[in-house]
Design a protein around this motif. Structure first.
Motif, PDB file in Angstrom:
ATOM      1  N   LEU A 342       0.760  -1.116  -0.032  1.00 14.22           N
ATOM      2  CA  LEU A 342       0.134  -0.007  -0.138  1.00 14.22           C
ATOM      3  C   LEU A 342       0.778   1.240  -0.070  1.00 14.22           C
ATOM      4  O   LEU A 342       0.474   2.220  -0.610  1.00 14.22           O
ATOM      5  CB  LEU A 342      -0.978  -0.092   1.062  1.00 14.22           C
ATOM      6  CG  LEU A 342      -1.893  -1.126   1.248  1.00 14.22           C
ATOM      7  CD1 LEU A 342      -2.828  -1.020   2.550  1.00 14.22           C
ATOM      8  CD2 LEU A 342      -2.843  -0.775  -0.186  1.00 14.22           C
ATOM      9  N   ARG A 343       2.019   1.024   0.629  1.00 13.14           N
ATOM     10  CA  ARG A 343       2.836   2.343   0.843  1.00 13.14           C
ATOM     11  C   ARG A 343       3.655   2.874  -0.442  1.00 13.14           C
ATOM     12  O   ARG A 343       3.572   3.868  -0.941  1.00 13.14           O
ATOM     13  CB  ARG A 343       3.783   2.267   2.205  1.00 13.14           C
ATOM     14  CG  ARG A 343       4.539   3.462   2.232  1.00 13.14           C
ATOM     15  CD  ARG A 343       3.755   4.543   2.872  1.00 13.14           C
ATOM     16  NE  ARG A 343       4.474   5.806   2.837  1.00 13.14           N
ATOM     17  CZ  ARG A 343       4.753   6.709   1.932  1.00 13.14           C
ATOM     18  NH1 ARG A 343       4.169   6.405   0.858  1.00 13.14           N
ATOM     19  NH2 ARG A 343       5.640   8.109   2.186  1.00 13.14           N
ATOM     20  N   PHE A 344       4.201   1.778  -1.002  1.00 15.22           N
ATOM     21  CA  PHE A 344       5.020   1.925  -2.254  1.00 15.22           C
ATOM     22  C   PHE A 344       4.523   1.687  -3.556  1.00 15.22           C
ATOM     23  O   PHE A 344       5.112   2.171  -4.476  1.00 15.22           O
ATOM     24  CB  PHE A 344       6.496   1.234  -1.956  1.00 15.22           C
ATOM     25  CG  PHE A 344       7.266   1.522  -0.880  1.00 15.22           C
ATOM     26  CD1 PHE A 344       8.042   2.730  -0.941  1.00 15.22           C
ATOM     27  CD2 PHE A 344       7.051   0.803   0.292  1.00 15.22           C
ATOM     28  CE1 PHE A 344       8.646   3.063   0.058  1.00 15.22           C
ATOM     29  CE2 PHE A 344       7.934   1.030   1.547  1.00 15.22           C
ATOM     30  CZ  PHE A 344       8.689   2.240   1.481  1.00 15.22           C
ATOM     31  N   TYR A 345       3.411   0.812  -3.517  1.00 15.89           N
ATOM     32  CA  TYR A 345       2.753   0.722  -4.732  1.00 15.89           C
ATOM     33  C   TYR A 345       1.495   1.391  -5.084  1.00 15.89           C
ATOM     34  O   TYR A 345       1.286   1.656  -6.103  1.00 15.89           O
ATOM     35  CB  TYR A 345       2.750  -0.862  -4.987  1.00 15.89           C
ATOM     36  CG  TYR A 345       4.119  -1.650  -5.124  1.00 15.89           C
ATOM     37  CD1 TYR A 345       4.852  -1.547  -6.687  1.00 15.89           C
ATOM     38  CD2 TYR A 345       4.634  -2.254  -4.055  1.00 15.89           C
ATOM     39  CE1 TYR A 345       6.041  -2.123  -6.805  1.00 15.89           C
ATOM     40  CE2 TYR A 345       5.735  -2.790  -4.264  1.00 15.89           C
ATOM     41  CZ  TYR A 345       6.543  -2.654  -5.346  1.00 15.89           C
ATOM     42  OH  TYR A 345       7.727  -3.338  -5.553  1.00 15.89           O
ATOM     43  N   GLY A 346       0.846   1.489  -3.816  1.00 16.19           N
ATOM     44  CA  GLY A 346      -0.455   2.209  -4.100  1.00 16.19           C
ATOM     45  C   GLY A 346      -0.274   3.762  -3.457  1.00 16.19           C
ATOM     46  O   GLY A 346      -1.343   4.419  -3.787  1.00 16.19           O
ATOM     47  N   ASN A 347       0.900   4.147  -3.355  1.00 18.76           N
ATOM     48  CA  ASN A 347       1.186   5.518  -2.793  1.00 18.76           C
ATOM     49  C   ASN A 347       0.069   6.040  -1.844  1.00 18.76           C
ATOM     50  O   ASN A 347      -0.243   6.996  -1.922  1.00 18.76           O
ATOM     51  CB  ASN A 347       0.950   6.316  -4.164  1.00 18.76           C
ATOM     52  CG  ASN A 347       2.199   5.978  -5.140  1.00 18.76           C
ATOM     53  OD1 ASN A 347       3.233   6.042  -4.705  1.00 18.76           O
ATOM     54  ND2 ASN A 347       1.761   6.224  -6.381  1.00 18.76           N
ATOM     55  N   ARG A 348      -0.323   4.998  -0.936  1.00 18.27           N
ATOM     56  CA  ARG A 348      -1.017   5.521   0.304  1.00 18.27           C
ATOM     57  C   ARG A 348      -0.230   6.117   1.580  1.00 18.27           C
ATOM     58  O   ARG A 348       0.833   5.913   1.674  1.00 18.27           O
ATOM     59  CB  ARG A 348      -1.785   4.173   0.901  1.00 18.27           C
ATOM     60  CG  ARG A 348      -2.550   3.381   0.052  1.00 18.27           C
ATOM     61  CD  ARG A 348      -4.134   4.231  -0.337  1.00 18.27           C
ATOM     62  NE  ARG A 348      -4.876   3.098  -0.965  1.00 18.27           N
ATOM     63  CZ  ARG A 348      -5.659   2.256  -0.439  1.00 18.27           C
ATOM     64  NH1 ARG A 348      -5.550   2.161   0.834  1.00 18.27           N
ATOM     65  NH2 ARG A 348      -6.599   1.790  -1.051  1.00 18.27           N
ATOM     66  N   THR A 349      -0.914   7.156   2.168  1.00 17.36           N
ATOM     67  CA  THR A 349      -0.246   7.723   3.175  1.00 17.36           C
ATOM     68  C   THR A 349      -0.481   6.780   4.273  1.00 17.36           C
ATOM     69  O   THR A 349      -1.189   5.682   4.355  1.00 17.36           O
ATOM     70  CB  THR A 349      -0.818   9.188   3.414  1.00 17.36           C
ATOM     71  OG1 THR A 349      -2.181   8.886   4.128  1.00 17.36           O
ATOM     72  CG2 THR A 349      -1.003   9.930   2.517  1.00 17.36           C
ATOM     73  N   GLN A 350       0.489   7.114   5.631  1.00 21.73           N
ATOM     74  CA  GLN A 350       0.682   6.234   6.918  1.00 21.73           C
ATOM     75  C   GLN A 350      -0.939   6.231   7.486  1.00 21.73           C
ATOM     76  O   GLN A 350      -1.419   5.165   7.918  1.00 21.73           O
ATOM     77  CB  GLN A 350       1.492   6.502   7.573  1.00 21.73           C
ATOM     78  CG  GLN A 350       3.014   6.470   7.320  1.00 21.73           C
ATOM     79  CD  GLN A 350       3.953   6.657   8.389  1.00 21.73           C
ATOM     80  OE1 GLN A 350       3.632   6.869   9.440  1.00 21.73           O
ATOM     81  NE2 GLN A 350       5.166   6.406   7.898  1.00 21.73           N
ATOM     82  N   ALA A 351      -1.783   7.449   7.139  1.00 19.23           N
ATOM     83  CA  ALA A 351      -3.005   7.278   7.920  1.00 19.23           C
ATOM     84  C   ALA A 351      -3.904   6.710   7.131  1.00 19.23           C
ATOM     85  O   ALA A 351      -4.922   6.050   7.712  1.00 19.23           O
ATOM     86  CB  ALA A 351      -3.545   8.917   7.926  1.00 19.23           C
ATOM     87  N   GLN A 352      -3.822   6.517   5.827  1.00 18.96           N
ATOM     88  CA  GLN A 352      -4.852   5.900   4.949  1.00 18.96           C
ATOM     89  C   GLN A 352      -4.654   4.282   5.125  1.00 18.96           C
ATOM     90  O   GLN A 352      -5.555   3.611   5.399  1.00 18.96           O
ATOM     91  CB  GLN A 352      -4.450   6.170   3.480  1.00 18.96           C
ATOM     92  CG  GLN A 352      -5.154   7.571   3.162  1.00 18.96           C
ATOM     93  CD  GLN A 352      -4.667   7.845   1.595  1.00 18.96           C
ATOM     94  OE1 GLN A 352      -3.784   7.379   1.121  1.00 18.96           O
ATOM     95  NE2 GLN A 352      -5.561   8.868   1.081  1.00 18.96           N
ATOM     96  N   ILE A 353      -3.351   3.841   5.358  1.00 17.66           N
ATOM     97  CA  ILE A 353      -2.908   2.471   5.850  1.00 17.66           C
ATOM     98  C   ILE A 353      -3.625   2.146   7.065  1.00 17.66           C
ATOM     99  O   ILE A 353      -4.209   0.922   7.014  1.00 17.66           O
ATOM    100  CB  ILE A 353      -1.505   2.386   5.637  1.00 17.66           C
ATOM    101  CG1 ILE A 353      -1.015   2.478   4.132  1.00 17.66           C
ATOM    102  CG2 ILE A 353      -1.389   0.906   5.842  1.00 17.66           C
ATOM    103  CD1 ILE A 353       0.361   2.407   3.959  1.00 17.66           C
ATOM    104  N   ALA A 354      -3.433   3.045   8.088  1.00 17.04           N
ATOM    105  CA  ALA A 354      -3.991   2.707   9.194  1.00 17.04           C
ATOM    106  C   ALA A 354      -5.446   2.393   9.329  1.00 17.04           C
ATOM    107  O   ALA A 354      -5.974   1.620   9.948  1.00 17.04           O
ATOM    108  CB  ALA A 354      -3.651   3.853  10.296  1.00 17.04           C
TER     109      ALA A 354
END
Length: 382
Positions: A342-354
């Motif tokens: 999610l972080r490096f391929y989906g370009n999500r922020t840490q808040a969105q991942i949480a």
């Protein structure tokens, strides 16, 4: 109209030349291929006529099979010089590929290439007459130097005076090659080198004039410079010589076969491998490299050669690391793999991942840092 014989000669290049006079006009009839190498010979012949006061020249192109832009430039320059001296130059009899080249560069009408070729042919009797000597001083200087010891200082002084007297000849011969892609200063130096070789090799006991001996020596040095140094891409001498041989036999083979000879035909005639013929033909295009900014094709909108050249891939150095990290990522727990994805391929922020995993952002940050540190140590240890 009286026809006066001059000579019939064949050069080392692909050019065969006949010459004769009709009244006050001199006619030159080249045969074969008038390429860059042969244009050097033609330029020398035209300049010799002009220097001798023959300013009305006709170059009959009816027997030429091919003419390139370097040869066309030679004809245009000679025409301009003849006009400056109160005469003129025309090139009647052009046809087929020769006429196509002159039309493409816009020189056909200016050179009167559409005119009919002159009638007649040169008589077979050559004229062996030579002008009176203009080299009495140089001949005497070199004769005196030849009688002295090599270590005698006077011998060096006589040699120096002979060189100074002869330098105008070297400069004049060098100017005949101007405008052919090489620096005039370089050509003058090459001509001076040829002059010094002629000074060292001249033997007064033979009774010849130094000018007659020095001219072919200097011209040979200049032509050797174009052959060895003038190529934009280094081409082995064997290929340069083979290229000249190919041009020589094309006409003969074409007449015998009744068609344009193939590389295999030429190879069998010369007794060499077909691959060598193909290599020599490819090398012929290496005299002048194509500019990186030359348009592709005939359309200016197609871009230039520089636009289609490859560039360094900035990511190429990372290929090894990406391949090495794959098995390490595969061994991670499912949650850590998902966070990386999610972080490096989906370009999500840490808040969105949480929010997606139902944990706190701080927890995501700790898990991400721990996972990356573990991968880094594994790569370094491996």
């Amino acid at each position: 109209m009286e026809t006066m014989p001059i000579y019939k000669d064949r050069f080392d290049s692909a050019l065969s030349l006949e010459s004769w006079r009709q009244g006050d006009e001199e006619i030159l009839r080249p045969s074969g291929v008038l390429d860059h190498a042969a244009s050097l010979d033609l330029r020398l012949e035209l300049n010799q006529r002009l220097d001798a006061g023959q300013v009305n020249l006709t170059v009959d192109l009816s027997r030429l099979r091919l003419l390139d832009c370097a040869a066309a430039d030679t004809l245009l320059r000679a025409q301009l010089e003849a006009q400056e001296r109160g005469g003129g130059l025309r090139t009647p009899g052009a046809s087929d590929l020769v006429l196509d080249v002159l039309e493409i560069i816009g020189a056909a009408k200016r050179l009167r290439a559409y005119d009919d070729p002159p009638v007649g042919a040169p008589p077979p009797v050559p004229d062996e007459s030579e002008p009176p000597s203009q080299w009495t001083t140089v001949n005497e200087l070199l004769r005196q130097a030849a009688t002295m010891d090599v270590k005698d200082a006077r011998r060096g002084a006589l040699r120096q005076r002979a060189i100074e007297h002869s330098l105008p000849l070297a400069d004049r011969l060098a100017r005949r090659f101007h405008g052919m892609g090489e620096s005039p200063a370089d050509l003058s130096q090459v001509a001076a080198l040829g002059l010094m070789k002629a000074i060292d090799g001249f033997d007064p006991d033979y009774g010849t004039d130094f000018g007659g001996y020095a001219t072919p020596t200097i011209v040979g040095e200049l032509k050797r410079y174009f052959r060895d140094k003038g190529w934009g891409v280094h081409v082995p001498r064997r290929l340069q010589e083979l290229r000249i041989e190919i041009n020589r036999v094309r006409d003969t083979l074409g007449q015998r076969l009744g068609r344009s000879p193939t590389p295999r035909d030429v190879a069998e005639h010369l007794g060499v491998a077909e691959d060598q013929i193909l290599e020599a033909l490819v090398a012929s295009s290496a005299y002048r490299p194509v500019s990186l900014f030359a348009p592709l094709g005939g359309d200016d909108d197609a871009g230039t050669l520089a636009d289609v050249l490859g560039d360094d891939d900035r990511d190429i150095d990372g290929v090894e690391f990406r391949q090495a990290v794959k098995p390490l990522i595969a061994r991670l727990p499912e949650r850590e793999r998902r966070i990386l994805s999610l972080r490096f391929y989906g370009n999500r922020t840490q808040a969105q991942i949480a929010a997606d995993l139902g944990i706190s952002q701080m927890h995501v940050s700790r898990l991400l840092s721990r996972t990356l540190e573990g991968l880094r140590r594994a790569l370094l240890d491996g």
